[in-house]
Design a protein around this motif. Structure first.
Motif, PDB file in Angstrom:
ATOM      1  N   THR A  17       0.810  -1.221   0.000  1.00 26.57           N
ATOM      2  CA  THR A  17       0.000   0.000   0.000  1.00 26.57           C
ATOM      3  C   THR A  17       0.843   1.271   0.000  1.00 26.57           C
ATOM      4  OG1 THR A  17      -0.122  -0.011   2.433  1.00 26.57           O
ATOM      5  CG2 THR A  17      -1.866  -1.174   1.231  1.00 26.57           C
ATOM      6  N   SER A  18       2.159   1.130  -0.126  1.00 29.38           N
ATOM      7  CA  SER A  18       3.034   2.301  -0.008  1.00 29.38           C
ATOM      8  C   SER A  18       2.784   3.333  -1.107  1.00 29.38           C
ATOM      9  CB  SER A  18       4.504   1.867  -0.027  1.00 29.38           C
ATOM     10  OG  SER A  18       4.825   1.201  -1.233  1.00 29.38           O
ATOM     11  N   GLY A  19       2.315   2.897  -2.264  1.00 20.92           N
ATOM     12  CA  GLY A  19       2.092   3.837  -3.355  1.00 20.92           C
ATOM     13  C   GLY A  19       0.681   4.390  -3.428  1.00 20.92           C
ATOM     14  N   LEU A  20      -0.166   4.026  -2.462  1.00 18.14           N
ATOM     15  CA  LEU A  20      -1.551   4.473  -2.480  1.00 18.14           C
ATOM     16  C   LEU A  20      -1.697   5.862  -1.868  1.00 18.14           C
ATOM     17  CD1 LEU A  20      -3.451   1.248  -1.366  1.00 18.14           C
ATOM     18  CD2 LEU A  20      -3.397   2.246  -3.663  1.00 18.14           C
ATOM     19  N   PRO A  21      -2.604   6.652  -2.386  1.00 17.82           N
ATOM     20  CA  PRO A  21      -2.882   7.953  -1.741  1.00 17.82           C
ATOM     21  C   PRO A  21      -3.607   7.735  -0.424  1.00 17.82           C
ATOM     22  CG  PRO A  21      -4.468   7.539  -3.490  1.00 17.82           C
ATOM     23  CD  PRO A  21      -3.449   6.436  -3.577  1.00 17.82           C
ATOM     24  N   HIS A  22      -3.579   8.731   0.443  1.00 21.72           N
ATOM     25  CA  HIS A  22      -4.305   8.668   1.707  1.00 21.72           C
ATOM     26  C   HIS A  22      -5.566   9.519   1.676  1.00 21.72           C
ATOM     27  CE1 HIS A  22      -0.564   6.836   2.936  1.00 21.72           C
ATOM     28  NE2 HIS A  22      -1.020   6.612   4.148  1.00 21.72           N
ATOM     29  N   ASP A  23      -5.664  10.383   0.700  1.00 17.13           N
ATOM     30  CA  ASP A  23      -6.826  11.248   0.561  1.00 17.13           C
ATOM     31  C   ASP A  23      -8.038  10.415   0.131  1.00 17.13           C
ATOM     32  OD1 ASP A  23      -8.021  14.068   0.154  1.00 17.13           O
ATOM     33  OD2 ASP A  23      -8.395  13.066  -1.768  1.00 17.13           O
ATOM     34  N   VAL A  24      -9.180  10.637   0.778  1.00 15.92           N
ATOM     35  CA  VAL A  24     -10.367   9.834   0.503  1.00 15.92           C
ATOM     36  C   VAL A  24     -10.832  10.011  -0.940  1.00 15.92           C
ATOM     37  CG1 VAL A  24     -12.769   9.407   1.145  1.00 15.92           C
ATOM     38  CG2 VAL A  24     -11.087   9.913   2.916  1.00 15.92           C
ATOM     39  N   SER A  25     -10.820  11.237  -1.440  1.00 13.69           N
ATOM     40  CA  SER A  25     -11.255  11.477  -2.817  1.00 13.69           C
ATOM     41  C   SER A  25     -10.369  10.740  -3.813  1.00 13.69           C
ATOM     42  CB  SER A  25     -11.248  12.977  -3.122  1.00 13.69           C
ATOM     43  OG  SER A  25     -12.224  13.645  -2.362  1.00 13.69           O
ATOM     44  N   GLU A  26      -9.065  10.742  -3.561  1.00 13.47           N
ATOM     45  CA  GLU A  26      -8.142  10.066  -4.459  1.00 13.47           C
ATOM     46  C   GLU A  26      -8.307   8.552  -4.385  1.00 13.47           C
ATOM     47  OE1 GLU A  26      -5.866  11.216  -6.822  1.00 13.47           O
ATOM     48  OE2 GLU A  26      -7.205  12.935  -6.515  1.00 13.47           O
ATOM     49  N   LEU A  27      -8.543   8.032  -3.194  1.00 16.29           N
ATOM     50  CA  LEU A  27      -8.774   6.592  -3.067  1.00 16.29           C
ATOM     51  C   LEU A  27     -10.078   6.190  -3.755  1.00 16.29           C
ATOM     52  CD1 LEU A  27      -7.646   5.772   0.589  1.00 16.29           C
ATOM     53  CD2 LEU A  27      -6.629   4.910  -1.534  1.00 16.29           C
ATOM     54  N   PRO A  76       0.423  -0.718 -11.081  1.00 15.19           N
ATOM     55  CA  PRO A  76      -0.094  -0.402  -9.739  1.00 15.19           C
ATOM     56  C   PRO A  76      -1.600  -0.171  -9.749  1.00 15.19           C
ATOM     57  CG  PRO A  76       0.932   1.531 -10.704  1.00 15.19           C
ATOM     58  CD  PRO A  76       1.219   0.401 -11.643  1.00 15.19           C
ATOM     59  N   LEU A  77      -2.192  -0.248  -8.569  1.00 14.51           N
ATOM     60  CA  LEU A  77      -3.631  -0.013  -8.473  1.00 14.51           C
ATOM     61  C   LEU A  77      -4.010   1.407  -8.860  1.00 14.51           C
ATOM     62  CD1 LEU A  77      -4.685  -1.864  -5.186  1.00 14.51           C
ATOM     63  CD2 LEU A  77      -4.824  -2.667  -7.548  1.00 14.51           C
ATOM     64  N   THR A  78      -3.064   2.306  -8.768  1.00 10.49           N
ATOM     65  CA  THR A  78      -3.354   3.702  -9.087  1.00 10.49           C
ATOM     66  C   THR A  78      -3.411   3.960 -10.590  1.00 10.49           C
ATOM     67  OG1 THR A  78      -0.993   4.137  -8.765  1.00 10.49           O
ATOM     68  CG2 THR A  78      -2.463   4.658  -6.929  1.00 10.49           C
ATOM     69  N   ARG A  79      -3.100   2.953 -11.401  1.00 12.35           N
ATOM     70  CA  ARG A  79      -3.219   3.117 -12.854  1.00 12.35           C
ATOM     71  C   ARG A  79      -4.672   2.923 -13.265  1.00 12.35           C
ATOM     72  NH1 ARG A  79      -3.519  -0.190 -17.346  1.00 12.35           N
ATOM     73  NH2 ARG A  79      -3.207  -2.113 -16.153  1.00 12.35           N
ATOM     74  N   ALA A  80      -5.235   3.922 -13.939  1.00 15.46           N
ATOM     75  CA  ALA A  80      -6.614   3.809 -14.408  1.00 15.46           C
ATOM     76  C   ALA A  80      -6.713   2.687 -15.439  1.00 15.46           C
ATOM     77  CB  ALA A  80      -7.074   5.135 -15.008  1.00 15.46           C
ATOM     78  N   ARG A  81      -7.634   1.763 -15.218  1.00 18.51           N
ATOM     79  CA  ARG A  81      -7.765   0.616 -16.112  1.00 18.51           C
ATOM     80  C   ARG A  81      -8.819   0.880 -17.192  1.00 18.51           C
ATOM     81  NH1 ARG A  81      -5.723  -4.138 -13.627  1.00 18.51           N
ATOM     82  NH2 ARG A  81      -4.238  -3.475 -12.041  1.00 18.51           N
ATOM     83  N   PRO A  82      -8.551   0.428 -18.415  1.00 19.87           N
ATOM     84  CA  PRO A  82      -9.620   0.445 -19.420  1.00 19.87           C
ATOM     85  C   PRO A  82     -10.702  -0.536 -18.992  1.00 19.87           C
ATOM     86  CG  PRO A  82      -7.722  -0.781 -20.232  1.00 19.87           C
ATOM     87  CD  PRO A  82      -7.300  -0.145 -18.942  1.00 19.87           C
ATOM     88  N   PRO A  83     -11.917  -0.390 -19.477  1.00 22.74           N
ATOM     89  CA  PRO A  83     -13.021  -1.245 -19.008  1.00 22.74           C
ATOM     90  C   PRO A  83     -12.737  -2.731 -19.071  1.00 22.74           C
ATOM     91  CG  PRO A  83     -13.875   0.555 -20.326  1.00 22.74           C
ATOM     92  CD  PRO A  83     -12.382   0.623 -20.438  1.00 22.74           C
ATOM     93  N   GLU A  84     -12.035  -3.168 -20.111  1.00 17.94           N
ATOM     94  CA  GLU A  84     -11.800  -4.605 -20.268  1.00 17.94           C
ATOM     95  C   GLU A  84     -10.849  -5.175 -19.229  1.00 17.94           C
ATOM     96  OE1 GLU A  84      -9.118  -2.424 -23.246  1.00 17.94           O
ATOM     97  OE2 GLU A  84     -11.185  -2.304 -22.517  1.00 17.94           O
ATOM     98  N   GLU A  85     -10.130  -4.315 -18.505  1.00 18.90           N
ATOM     99  CA  GLU A  85      -9.214  -4.794 -17.470  1.00 18.90           C
ATOM    100  C   GLU A  85      -9.796  -4.652 -16.064  1.00 18.90           C
ATOM    101  OE1 GLU A  85      -5.320  -3.113 -17.668  1.00 18.90           O
ATOM    102  OE2 GLU A  85      -5.032  -3.594 -19.786  1.00 18.90           O
ATOM    103  N   ARG A  86     -10.997  -4.155 -15.954  1.00 12.92           N
ATOM    104  CA  ARG A  86     -11.561  -3.888 -14.634  1.00 12.92           C
ATOM    105  C   ARG A  86     -12.281  -5.112 -14.053  1.00 12.92           C
ATOM    106  NH1 ARG A  86     -13.967   2.300 -14.800  1.00 12.92           N
ATOM    107  NH2 ARG A  86     -12.253   3.217 -15.998  1.00 12.92           N
ATOM    108  N   PHE A  87     -12.439  -5.083 -12.762  1.00 15.68           N
ATOM    109  CA  PHE A  87     -13.282  -6.055 -12.065  1.00 15.68           C
ATOM    110  C   PHE A  87     -14.733  -5.683 -12.339  1.00 15.68           C
ATOM    111  CE2 PHE A  87     -15.831  -7.349  -8.421  1.00 15.68           C
ATOM    112  CZ  PHE A  87     -15.439  -8.668  -8.222  1.00 15.68           C
ATOM    113  N   VAL A  88     -15.547  -6.654 -12.679  1.00 17.96           N
ATOM    114  CA  VAL A  88     -16.962  -6.410 -12.966  1.00 17.96           C
ATOM    115  C   VAL A  88     -17.758  -6.667 -11.694  1.00 17.96           C
ATOM    116  CG1 VAL A  88     -18.940  -7.073 -14.377  1.00 17.96           C
ATOM    117  CG2 VAL A  88     -16.633  -7.061 -15.379  1.00 17.96           C
TER     118      VAL A  88
END
Length: 282
Positions: A17-27, A76-88
């Motif tokens: 979790t070291s690369g995750l933001p702590h701000d609620v909006s960002e999470l 990383p989890l912070t990378r925005a995923r295209p729809p086909e790579e997301r959890f449904v």
């Protein structure tokens, strides 16, 4: 619970979790870019493969969600995923993942089951959000599912209490005659609405407050599907759950046999059909 400790459902395992933001909006944004609601592919010009509706539907644990995300894309989890790579997933999955990441980065959080009044005018839609402790010590509601396709006139990480009713508040409003039970449930399915539906969410919400973060279609007994009328005992138990305000009360009520989650429940999964599931309750 202290709401900072992970549950068997929210535990992210060995996630770094070291690369995750702590701000609620960002999470919340991070979660929104990792999950796509199974009914919202149209907002992203994406047709969700039917197989994924089946595969992802019963991933009730964050570890399972993260495994699927790793299989569908690197980075990383912070990378925005295209729809086909997301959890449904569903609203519960957005909310559980946000709850997990908040806890992992030092913010007490809990899953809340209830009803949203901001999807369909005049209706209270079955919905889940994340409740988190703000720096001022109060508790706020965050909806990580809300995206560009919604015209929401408020901050999605500070949802007004009159726009999302936790199940306790919804039950009291219905019992006291301040709201019509027929405006609570699934707007697109007429038979899935009413006081019995609200009662089911009261029990799921109480379970979540005690660390048993169920799926939206988990239940036990015919009353969970509206196939049996609510008894006076059912009403009294839900009244007690809706009146509880403290962690001690929630914990005590979770041991009430009328409200306790049994070790074996039934998952009435829309795509997989009803099946028995053994839960980790300890």
């Amino acid at each position: 619970m202290d709401f900072l400790t992970q549950t068997p459902y929210s535990d992210p395992g060995g996630l770094d979790t070291s690369g995750l933001p702590h701000d609620v909006s960002e999470l919340a944004r991070t979660v929104r870019d990792l999950v796509i609601h199974r009914g919202e592919g149209r907002f992203f010009d994406y047709l969700v493969p039917e197989q994924r509706l089946h595969e992802d539907a019963e991933s009730r644990y964050v570890t399972g969600m993260l495994r699927i995300l790793r299989e569908r894309g690197d980075g990383p989890l912070t990378r925005a995923r295209p729809p086909e790579e997301r959890f449904v997933g569903t609203c519960r999955d957005f909310s559980l993942l946000l709850c997990s990441l908040l806890r992992a980065t030092g913010t007490p959080a809990r899953l809340r089951c209830g009803f949203a009044a901001y999807f369909v005018d005049g209706f209270h839609e079955d919905h889940w959000v994340t409740e988190y402790r703000s720096p001022d010590g109060g508790w706020r509601l965050a909806d990580a599912q809300v995206h560009h396709g919604y015209d929401i006139p408020f901050d999605p990480v500070d949802v007004p209490r009159d726009r999302f009713l936790v199940a306790q508040d919804a039950w009291r409003a219905c019992r006291e005659g301040r709201a019509d039970p027929e405006t609570f449930g699934l707007s697109g399915v007429e038979e899935f609405r009413g006081l019995w539906f609200v009662r089911g969410n009261v029990i799921r919400d109480l379970a979540a407050l005690n660390g048993v973060e169920l799926l939206p279609w988990d239940g036990w007994g015919p009353a969970f599907l509206g196939r049996a009328p609510l008894t006076e005992e059912d009403l009294a138990a839900a009244d007690a759950a809706a009146a509880a305000r403290s962690e001690d009360e929630w914990r005590r009520l979770s041991e009430d046999p009328r409200l306790a989650v049994p070790a074996e429940i039934v998952s009435y999964a829309p795509y997989l059909g009803a099946r028995k599931v053994t839960l980790p309750l300890g």
